[in-house]
Design a protein around this motif. Structure first.
Motif, PDB file in Angstrom:
ATOM      1  N   ALA A   8      -1.389  -9.559  11.512  1.00 58.13           N
ATOM      2  CA  ALA A   8      -0.921 -10.323  10.362  1.00 58.13           C
ATOM      3  C   ALA A   8      -0.234  -9.365   9.393  1.00 58.13           C
ATOM      4  O   ALA A   8       0.833  -9.398   8.810  1.00 58.13           O
ATOM      5  CB  ALA A   8      -2.020 -11.112   9.834  1.00 58.13           C
ATOM      6  N   VAL A   9      -0.969  -8.139   9.204  1.00 57.79           N
ATOM      7  CA  VAL A   9      -0.285  -7.252   8.334  1.00 57.79           C
ATOM      8  C   VAL A   9       1.035  -6.550   8.869  1.00 57.79           C
ATOM      9  O   VAL A   9       1.875  -6.428   8.157  1.00 57.79           O
ATOM     10  CB  VAL A   9      -1.517  -6.120   8.155  1.00 57.79           C
ATOM     11  N   VAL A  10       0.790  -6.190  10.162  1.00 54.07           N
ATOM     12  CA  VAL A  10       2.188  -5.588  10.648  1.00 54.07           C
ATOM     13  C   VAL A  10       3.467  -6.848  10.739  1.00 54.07           C
ATOM     14  O   VAL A  10       4.267  -6.142  10.588  1.00 54.07           O
ATOM     15  CB  VAL A  10       1.904  -5.153  12.270  1.00 54.07           C
ATOM     16  N   ALA A  11       3.017  -8.051  10.974  1.00 52.85           N
ATOM     17  CA  ALA A  11       3.934  -8.970  10.846  1.00 52.85           C
ATOM     18  C   ALA A  11       4.582  -9.307   9.719  1.00 52.85           C
ATOM     19  O   ALA A  11       5.778  -9.181   9.423  1.00 52.85           O
ATOM     20  CB  ALA A  11       3.366 -10.164  11.379  1.00 52.85           C
ATOM     21  N   ASP A  12       3.581  -8.932   8.695  1.00 53.17           N
ATOM     22  CA  ASP A  12       4.369  -9.168   7.099  1.00 53.17           C
ATOM     23  C   ASP A  12       5.210  -7.856   6.936  1.00 53.17           C
ATOM     24  O   ASP A  12       6.178  -7.928   6.223  1.00 53.17           O
ATOM     25  CB  ASP A  12       3.230  -8.945   6.088  1.00 53.17           C
ATOM     26  N   LEU A  13       4.901  -6.812   7.431  1.00 54.97           N
ATOM     27  CA  LEU A  13       5.626  -5.473   7.316  1.00 54.97           C
ATOM     28  C   LEU A  13       6.819  -5.447   7.834  1.00 54.97           C
ATOM     29  O   LEU A  13       7.837  -5.140   7.351  1.00 54.97           O
ATOM     30  CB  LEU A  13       4.770  -4.307   7.603  1.00 54.97           C
ATOM     31  N   LYS A  14       6.802  -5.951   9.116  1.00 54.87           N
ATOM     32  CA  LYS A  14       8.188  -6.121   9.787  1.00 54.87           C
ATOM     33  C   LYS A  14       9.361  -7.025   9.227  1.00 54.87           C
ATOM     34  O   LYS A  14      10.374  -6.973   9.469  1.00 54.87           O
ATOM     35  CB  LYS A  14       7.696  -6.411  11.138  1.00 54.87           C
ATOM     36  N   LEU A  18       9.663  -2.911   7.456  1.00 56.16           N
ATOM     37  CA  LEU A  18       8.914  -1.710   7.325  1.00 56.16           C
ATOM     38  C   LEU A  18       8.052  -1.480   8.596  1.00 56.16           C
ATOM     39  O   LEU A  18       7.476  -2.491   9.006  1.00 56.16           O
ATOM     40  CB  LEU A  18       7.685  -1.903   6.293  1.00 56.16           C
ATOM     41  N   ASP A  19       8.119  -0.463   9.424  1.00 54.93           N
ATOM     42  CA  ASP A  19       7.884  -0.517  10.593  1.00 54.93           C
ATOM     43  C   ASP A  19       6.982   1.012  10.793  1.00 54.93           C
ATOM     44  O   ASP A  19       6.973   1.788   9.859  1.00 54.93           O
ATOM     45  CB  ASP A  19       8.867  -0.445  11.675  1.00 54.93           C
ATOM     46  N   PHE A  20       6.216   0.925  11.805  1.00 58.13           N
ATOM     47  CA  PHE A  20       5.617   2.337  11.878  1.00 58.13           C
ATOM     48  C   PHE A  20       6.499   3.387  12.453  1.00 58.13           C
ATOM     49  O   PHE A  20       7.759   3.221  13.116  1.00 58.13           O
ATOM     50  CB  PHE A  20       4.791   2.255  13.141  1.00 58.13           C
ATOM     51  N   ALA A  21       6.470   4.711  11.760  1.00 55.93           N
ATOM     52  CA  ALA A  21       7.209   5.737  12.140  1.00 55.93           C
ATOM     53  C   ALA A  21       7.083   6.023  13.487  1.00 55.93           C
ATOM     54  O   ALA A  21       6.023   6.173  14.074  1.00 55.93           O
ATOM     55  CB  ALA A  21       7.058   6.911  11.194  1.00 55.93           C
ATOM     56  N   GLU A  22       8.111   6.479  14.279  1.00 58.12           N
ATOM     57  CA  GLU A  22       8.171   6.857  15.644  1.00 58.12           C
ATOM     58  C   GLU A  22       7.349   8.249  15.836  1.00 58.12           C
ATOM     59  O   GLU A  22       7.398   9.259  15.110  1.00 58.12           O
ATOM     60  CB  GLU A  22       9.571   7.031  16.283  1.00 58.12           C
ATOM     61  N   GLY A  23       6.438   8.072  16.674  1.00 56.01           N
ATOM     62  CA  GLY A  23       5.420   9.299  17.100  1.00 56.01           C
ATOM     63  C   GLY A  23       4.140   9.350  16.093  1.00 56.01           C
ATOM     64  O   GLY A  23       3.457  10.025  16.310  1.00 56.01           O
ATOM     65  N   GLU A  24       3.879   8.280  15.160  1.00 49.38           N
ATOM     66  CA  GLU A  24       2.996   8.256  14.472  1.00 49.38           C
ATOM     67  C   GLU A  24       1.825   7.522  15.263  1.00 49.38           C
ATOM     68  O   GLU A  24       1.978   6.631  16.179  1.00 49.38           O
ATOM     69  CB  GLU A  24       3.108   7.191  13.141  1.00 49.38           C
ATOM     70  N   LYS A  58       8.710   2.610  -3.530  1.00 50.81           N
ATOM     71  CA  LYS A  58       8.938   4.085  -3.071  1.00 50.81           C
ATOM     72  C   LYS A  58       9.940   4.216  -2.022  1.00 50.81           C
ATOM     73  O   LYS A  58      10.326   5.061  -1.761  1.00 50.81           O
ATOM     74  CB  LYS A  58       7.520   4.629  -2.253  1.00 50.81           C
ATOM     75  N   GLU A  59      10.772   3.092  -1.829  1.00 47.60           N
ATOM     76  CA  GLU A  59      11.832   2.754  -1.021  1.00 47.60           C
ATOM     77  C   GLU A  59      11.682   3.457   0.193  1.00 47.60           C
ATOM     78  O   GLU A  59      12.358   4.349   0.928  1.00 47.60           O
ATOM     79  CB  GLU A  59      13.042   3.669  -1.637  1.00 47.60           C
ATOM     80  N   LEU A  60      10.249   3.068   0.981  1.00 46.99           N
ATOM     81  CA  LEU A  60       9.973   3.479   2.303  1.00 46.99           C
ATOM     82  C   LEU A  60      10.335   2.576   3.369  1.00 46.99           C
ATOM     83  O   LEU A  60      10.676   1.423   3.019  1.00 46.99           O
ATOM     84  CB  LEU A  60       8.598   3.726   2.414  1.00 46.99           C
TER      85      LEU A  60
END
Length: 104
Positions: A8-14, A18-24, A58-60
């Motif tokens: 649910a958190v990841v869906a909200d972020l997307k 907002l997504d996971f950084a590549e390689g994280e 933070k404009e991330l």
């Protein structure tokens, strides 16, 4: 954190880009999110919204472990529990009763 909460958190972020950084390490990020929830600074139900607000401020665009550490630090500053007036005086001891406990 249950996978349902994480999903649910990841869906909200997307939704907000907002997504996971590549390689994280997504497992490390999930563990950090769980830790943030377990400490009580941010309730699980508000985590997605709080992360989105943080990212917008933070404009991330990418979620990294370093960004989560900053988020955790700022969340603690903003939600620092206030001490009640009664608690401030709980350690004050009546001097008379302290003197009575020592034989002269």
């Amino acid at each position: 954190m249950g996978s349902g909460i994480m999903d649910a958190v990841v869906a909200d972020l997307k939704v907000f880009g907002l997504d996971f950084a590549e390689g994280e390490d997504q497992d490390a990020i999930a563990e950090k999110l769980e830790e943030i929830c377990m400490t009580g600074w941010v309730p699980k139900s508000d985590l997605g919204n709080e992360l989105i607000a943080f990212a917008m401020r933070k404009e991330l665009l990418l979620l990294t472990l370093e960004n989560l550490l900053v988020f955790e630090h700022e969340s603690k500053k903003l939600t620092k529990p206030s001490r009640k007036k009664e608690d401030r005086w709980s350690s004050v001891v009546d001097i008379g009763s302290a003197q009575d406990s020592y034989p002269l």
